[in-house]
Design an enzyme around this catalytic site. Structure first.
Site: not given
Ligand code: 5GP
Length: 193
Positions: A120, A170, A177, A183
């Site tokens: 993300d 999202f 989750d 999940r």
């Molecule tokens: P980042 O560190 O890249 O911002 O986010 C990574 C983590 O955020 C992912 O491993 C996940 O756990 C969570 N995450 C990011 N976007 C989403 C989403 O759209 N749905 C869910 N369930 N988790 C997300």
């Protein structure tokens, strides 16, 4: 709660879920996910021929993708280990990465492939890469089921292997989750406003 409804844009019937007051619609079916996983596995198999990579699976979310991905590899002798981190509560990142279960395996001089459910902002990958470089890895690449390119904030977190790109929405299911739940869904669902 599961529902089926008519989806004019995709298939005749689309599954929907209501979770904690939010409405989600099926976005990637199990068949579509399987196709993405196969393609990622084929590319990794080609790139790592003759090497012995160490897969580092980021718990909790990546366990479903990792399980399918690793079994779809062809002729790659590899090891698997796990790390558990957390940066999310509800539907947004806290900006702080917490190492809940640290690395259990020596990564020095190893060719590491980090396995994520979704990239993300890239904070998780950015910090994990820094952590592992400090431990003397030989190389690091990232395989992720989903990637949100529009949200990426860290250049070095751009994943090398991507199952599917997604915009900013999202999503849940296939390991992803909502506050610890859902999940186990076999498809990936997108939240609807
Ligand atoms: P980042 O560190 O890249 O911002 O986010 C990574 C983590 O955020 C992912 O491993 C996940 O756990 C969570 N995450 C990011 N976007 C989403 C989403 O759209 N749905 C869910 N369930 N988790 C997300």
């Amino acid at each position: 709660m599961y529902f089926c409804s008519i989806n004019p844009n995709k298939t005749l019937f689309m599954r929907t879920i209501d979770e904690q007051g939010y409405h989600f619609e099926e976005w990637l079916t199990p068949e579509e996910i399987a196709k993405d996983v196969k393609q990622v596995a084929a590319t990794i198999s080609k790139d790592y021929q003759g090497q012995e990579p160490l897969f580092v699976v980021v718990l909790n979310g990546a366990f479903v993708f990792a399980s399918d991905l690793l079994r779809a590899l062809h002729d790659v002798r590899c090891e698997v280990t796990f790390i558990r981190v957390s940066s999310y509560w509800g539907m947004s990142s806290t900006g702080q990465l917490e190492f809940i279960v640290p690395l259990q395996q020596v990564v020095e001089n190893r060719d590491v492939i980090i396995v994520e459910d979704i990239v993300d902002t890239g904070l998780t990958i950015h910090q994990l890469k820094a952590h592992m470089r400090g431990l003397g890895v030989n190389s690091i690449r990232v395989a992720t089921m989903l990637f949100k390119p529009e949200k990426l904030e860290y250049d070095d977190a751009k994943p090398d292997y991507v199952g599917h790109e997604i915009s900013e929405e999202f999503v849940i299911g296939y390991g992803l989750d909502f506050d610890g739940f859902v999940r186990n869904l076999d498809a990936i669902y997108k939240v609807k406003e």
